[in-house]
Write a protein that holds these residues in place. Structure first.
Motif, PDB file in Angstrom:
ATOM      1  N   VAL A 149      -1.966  53.071 -17.279  1.00  0.00           N
ATOM      2  CA  VAL A 149      -0.944  52.215 -16.670  1.00  0.00           C
ATOM      3  C   VAL A 149      -0.323  52.918 -15.462  1.00  0.00           C
ATOM      4  O   VAL A 149      -0.131  52.306 -14.408  1.00  0.00           O
ATOM      5  CB  VAL A 149       0.131  51.803 -17.699  1.00  0.00           C
ATOM      6  CG1 VAL A 149       1.323  51.128 -17.017  1.00  0.00           C
ATOM      7  CG2 VAL A 149      -0.470  50.881 -18.753  1.00  0.00           C
ATOM      8  N   VAL A 150      -0.050  54.202 -15.597  1.00  0.00           N
ATOM      9  CA  VAL A 150       0.480  54.979 -14.466  1.00  0.00           C
ATOM     10  C   VAL A 150      -0.515  54.961 -13.307  1.00  0.00           C
ATOM     11  O   VAL A 150      -0.143  54.735 -12.151  1.00  0.00           O
ATOM     12  CB  VAL A 150       0.800  56.434 -14.899  1.00  0.00           C
ATOM     13  CG1 VAL A 150       1.117  57.302 -13.692  1.00  0.00           C
ATOM     14  CG2 VAL A 150       1.951  56.449 -15.889  1.00  0.00           C
ATOM     15  N   ALA A 151      -1.792  55.175 -13.620  1.00  0.00           N
ATOM     16  CA  ALA A 151      -2.823  55.200 -12.572  1.00  0.00           C
ATOM     17  C   ALA A 151      -2.956  53.837 -11.892  1.00  0.00           C
ATOM     18  O   ALA A 151      -3.093  53.761 -10.663  1.00  0.00           O
ATOM     19  CB  ALA A 151      -4.164  55.634 -13.168  1.00  0.00           C
ATOM     20  N   ILE A 152      -2.894  52.774 -12.656  1.00  0.00           N
ATOM     21  CA  ILE A 152      -2.996  51.424 -12.088  1.00  0.00           C
ATOM     22  C   ILE A 152      -1.772  51.133 -11.220  1.00  0.00           C
ATOM     23  O   ILE A 152      -1.894  50.576 -10.125  1.00  0.00           O
ATOM     24  CB  ILE A 152      -3.176  50.372 -13.197  1.00  0.00           C
ATOM     25  CG1 ILE A 152      -4.564  50.531 -13.832  1.00  0.00           C
ATOM     26  CG2 ILE A 152      -2.972  48.954 -12.664  1.00  0.00           C
ATOM     27  CD1 ILE A 152      -4.751  49.752 -15.128  1.00  0.00           C
ATOM     28  N   ASP A 153      -0.605  51.524 -11.692  1.00  0.00           N
ATOM     29  CA  ASP A 153       0.619  51.326 -10.908  1.00  0.00           C
ATOM     30  C   ASP A 153       0.513  52.062  -9.575  1.00  0.00           C
ATOM     31  O   ASP A 153       0.817  51.503  -8.515  1.00  0.00           O
ATOM     32  CB  ASP A 153       1.830  51.809 -11.707  1.00  0.00           C
ATOM     33  CG  ASP A 153       3.160  51.530 -11.019  1.00  0.00           C
ATOM     34  OD1 ASP A 153       3.213  50.666 -10.114  1.00  0.00           O
ATOM     35  OD2 ASP A 153       4.156  52.170 -11.390  1.00  0.00           O
ATOM     36  N   ARG A 154       0.078  53.308  -9.600  1.00  0.00           N
ATOM     37  CA  ARG A 154      -0.073  54.089  -8.366  1.00  0.00           C
ATOM     38  C   ARG A 154      -1.087  53.449  -7.417  1.00  0.00           C
ATOM     39  O   ARG A 154      -0.863  53.376  -6.207  1.00  0.00           O
ATOM     40  CB  ARG A 154      -0.501  55.519  -8.689  1.00  0.00           C
ATOM     41  CG  ARG A 154       0.614  56.354  -9.237  1.00  0.00           C
ATOM     42  CD  ARG A 154       0.179  57.798  -9.379  1.00  0.00           C
ATOM     43  NE  ARG A 154       1.248  58.551 -10.005  1.00  0.00           N
ATOM     44  CZ  ARG A 154       1.088  59.549 -10.837  1.00  0.00           C
ATOM     45  NH1 ARG A 154      -0.144  59.948 -11.152  1.00  0.00           N
ATOM     46  NH2 ARG A 154       2.115  60.176 -11.344  1.00  0.00           N
ATOM     47  N   ALA A 155      -2.201  52.993  -7.983  1.00  0.00           N
ATOM     48  CA  ALA A 155      -3.235  52.368  -7.151  1.00  0.00           C
ATOM     49  C   ALA A 155      -2.724  51.074  -6.519  1.00  0.00           C
ATOM     50  O   ALA A 155      -2.979  50.804  -5.343  1.00  0.00           O
ATOM     51  CB  ALA A 155      -4.489  52.101  -7.977  1.00  0.00           C
ATOM     52  N   ALA A 156      -1.988  50.284  -7.289  1.00  0.00           N
ATOM     53  CA  ALA A 156      -1.438  49.028  -6.762  1.00  0.00           C
ATOM     54  C   ALA A 156      -0.417  49.313  -5.663  1.00  0.00           C
ATOM     55  O   ALA A 156      -0.439  48.681  -4.602  1.00  0.00           O
ATOM     56  CB  ALA A 156      -0.815  48.210  -7.890  1.00  0.00           C
ATOM     57  N   LEU A 157       0.450  50.278  -5.910  1.00  0.00           N
ATOM     58  CA  LEU A 157       1.442  50.641  -4.892  1.00  0.00           C
ATOM     59  C   LEU A 157       0.777  51.213  -3.650  1.00  0.00           C
ATOM     60  O   LEU A 157       1.137  50.872  -2.523  1.00  0.00           O
ATOM     61  CB  LEU A 157       2.434  51.663  -5.457  1.00  0.00           C
ATOM     62  CG  LEU A 157       3.520  51.130  -6.367  1.00  0.00           C
ATOM     63  CD1 LEU A 157       4.308  52.273  -6.989  1.00  0.00           C
ATOM     64  CD2 LEU A 157       4.452  50.198  -5.602  1.00  0.00           C
ATOM     65  N   GLY A 158      -0.187  52.082  -3.847  1.00  0.00           N
ATOM     66  CA  GLY A 158      -0.865  52.739  -2.734  1.00  0.00           C
ATOM     67  C   GLY A 158      -1.666  51.792  -1.853  1.00  0.00           C
ATOM     68  O   GLY A 158      -1.777  51.984  -0.648  1.00  0.00           O
ATOM     69  N   SER A 159      -2.204  50.764  -2.484  1.00  0.00           N
ATOM     70  CA  SER A 159      -3.047  49.823  -1.729  1.00  0.00           C
ATOM     71  C   SER A 159      -2.301  48.559  -1.320  1.00  0.00           C
ATOM     72  O   SER A 159      -2.815  47.762  -0.543  1.00  0.00           O
ATOM     73  CB  SER A 159      -4.275  49.437  -2.562  1.00  0.00           C
ATOM     74  OG  SER A 159      -3.871  48.684  -3.701  1.00  0.00           O
ATOM     75  N   SER A 164      -5.247  43.419 -10.474  1.00  0.00           N
ATOM     76  CA  SER A 164      -6.340  42.475 -10.705  1.00  0.00           C
ATOM     77  C   SER A 164      -7.446  43.195 -11.467  1.00  0.00           C
ATOM     78  O   SER A 164      -7.427  44.423 -11.624  1.00  0.00           O
ATOM     79  CB  SER A 164      -6.891  41.978  -9.368  1.00  0.00           C
ATOM     80  OG  SER A 164      -7.481  43.068  -8.666  1.00  0.00           O
ATOM     81  N   ARG A 165      -8.416  42.427 -11.878  1.00  0.00           N
ATOM     82  CA  ARG A 165      -9.567  43.021 -12.565  1.00  0.00           C
ATOM     83  C   ARG A 165     -10.283  44.014 -11.652  1.00  0.00           C
ATOM     84  O   ARG A 165     -10.712  45.073 -12.083  1.00  0.00           O
ATOM     85  CB  ARG A 165     -10.519  41.911 -13.011  1.00  0.00           C
ATOM     86  CG  ARG A 165     -11.708  42.425 -13.766  1.00  0.00           C
ATOM     87  CD  ARG A 165     -12.541  41.284 -14.284  1.00  0.00           C
ATOM     88  NE  ARG A 165     -13.798  41.813 -14.787  1.00  0.00           N
ATOM     89  CZ  ARG A 165     -14.677  41.099 -15.416  1.00  0.00           C
ATOM     90  NH1 ARG A 165     -14.454  39.820 -15.642  1.00  0.00           N
ATOM     91  NH2 ARG A 165     -15.796  41.633 -15.830  1.00  0.00           N
ATOM     92  N   GLN A 166     -10.412  43.669 -10.376  1.00  0.00           N
ATOM     93  CA  GLN A 166     -11.082  44.552  -9.419  1.00  0.00           C
ATOM     94  C   GLN A 166     -10.321  45.867  -9.269  1.00  0.00           C
ATOM     95  O   GLN A 166     -10.918  46.946  -9.294  1.00  0.00           O
ATOM     96  CB  GLN A 166     -11.227  43.872  -8.059  1.00  0.00           C
ATOM     97  CG  GLN A 166     -11.955  44.755  -7.049  1.00  0.00           C
ATOM     98  CD  GLN A 166     -12.192  44.041  -5.724  1.00  0.00           C
ATOM     99  OE1 GLN A 166     -11.963  42.852  -5.615  1.00  0.00           O
ATOM    100  NE2 GLN A 166     -12.661  44.787  -4.748  1.00  0.00           N
ATOM    101  N   LEU A 167      -9.000  45.797  -9.140  1.00  0.00           N
ATOM    102  CA  LEU A 167      -8.195  47.012  -9.008  1.00  0.00           C
ATOM    103  C   LEU A 167      -8.322  47.879 -10.270  1.00  0.00           C
ATOM    104  O   LEU A 167      -8.514  49.096 -10.183  1.00  0.00           O
ATOM    105  CB  LEU A 167      -6.725  46.668  -8.750  1.00  0.00           C
ATOM    106  CG  LEU A 167      -5.798  47.878  -8.627  1.00  0.00           C
ATOM    107  CD1 LEU A 167      -6.044  48.626  -7.327  1.00  0.00           C
ATOM    108  CD2 LEU A 167      -4.345  47.451  -8.727  1.00  0.00           C
ATOM    109  N   VAL A 168      -8.247  47.241 -11.427  1.00  0.00           N
ATOM    110  CA  VAL A 168      -8.381  47.971 -12.692  1.00  0.00           C
ATOM    111  C   VAL A 168      -9.756  48.631 -12.771  1.00  0.00           C
ATOM    112  O   VAL A 168      -9.876  49.798 -13.152  1.00  0.00           O
ATOM    113  CB  VAL A 168      -8.126  47.027 -13.895  1.00  0.00           C
ATOM    114  CG1 VAL A 168      -8.549  47.680 -15.203  1.00  0.00           C
ATOM    115  CG2 VAL A 168      -6.655  46.633 -13.945  1.00  0.00           C
ATOM    116  N   ALA A 169     -10.793  47.900 -12.389  1.00  0.00           N
ATOM    117  CA  ALA A 169     -12.153  48.449 -12.414  1.00  0.00           C
ATOM    118  C   ALA A 169     -12.260  49.653 -11.482  1.00  0.00           C
ATOM    119  O   ALA A 169     -12.895  50.655 -11.827  1.00  0.00           O
ATOM    120  CB  ALA A 169     -13.167  47.372 -12.035  1.00  0.00           C
TER     121      ALA A 169
END
Length: 179
Positions: A149-159, A164-169
């Motif tokens: 969840v931390v990694a997904i949050d960082r990726a969403a914020l960073g990008s 989405s499914r693509q971001l999670v993948a």
């Protein structure tokens, strides 16, 4: 209670503490004099007894007093007592004789619930289908659920993208690109 890091041992200990009025002791600071002064029927919690730095003599004394003074003691560790490397054979024997409950890997429902809570704690919305996609691909542990969840949050914020499914993948490194 036996279970890996972040499996819920401390949570269960705190629930039991609230219900029993148990006193939480530090495994590295168990005071034999304090134990001797305790009255009968007290409830105690000692977490992480398998960690380095524990006073084996004090722990052995606690287990003996528990029997003598009818103390209620809740112990937690990451591994079974038979795997501990205690120097005192009598301590190992006493610990091996205690009833133990192992916390296993979370099932899909629990994993999704925990991840959903972590997303909500970060004020993030996740589509149930994306959560389903994530739940079957993440390591089966509560620690991994929190970390992803931390990694997904960082990726969403960073990008600047929504979750989405693509971001999670991408975060999981699976290369799945369909949304």
């Amino acid at each position: 209670i036996i279970g890996p890091a972040a499996s819920g041992k401390t949570h269960l200990a705190r629930v039991w503490q609230a219900r029993s009025g148990a006193e939480a002791l530090s495994p590295t600071g168990v005071d034999i004099g304090l134990l001797d002064a305790m009255g009968e029927g007290r409830a105690l919690i000692l977490e992480d007894i398998d960690r380095a730095g524990n006073d084996e003599k004090a722990l052995f004394h606690l287990l003996n007093l528990a029997r003598e003074k009818r103390l209620f003691v809740l112990l937690s560790a990451r591994d079974a007592p038979s795997r501990f490397e205690f120097a005192l054979p009598d301590l190992r024997s006493r610990l091996n004789a205690l009833p133990a409950v192992r916390i296993g890997a979370p099932d899909d429902a629990l994993l999704k619930t925990v991840m959903l809570k972590h997303f909500a704690d970060r004020q993030l919305a996740i589509d149930p289908k994306v959560l389903d996609f994530l739940a079957v691909r993440v390591e089966r542990s509560l620690a991994a659920a929190a970390d992803v969840v931390v990694a997904i949050d960082r990726a969403a914020l960073g990008s600047g993208r929504k979750i989405s499914r693509q971001l999670v993948a991408e975060v999981l490194g699976t290369g799945v690109s369909s949304d």
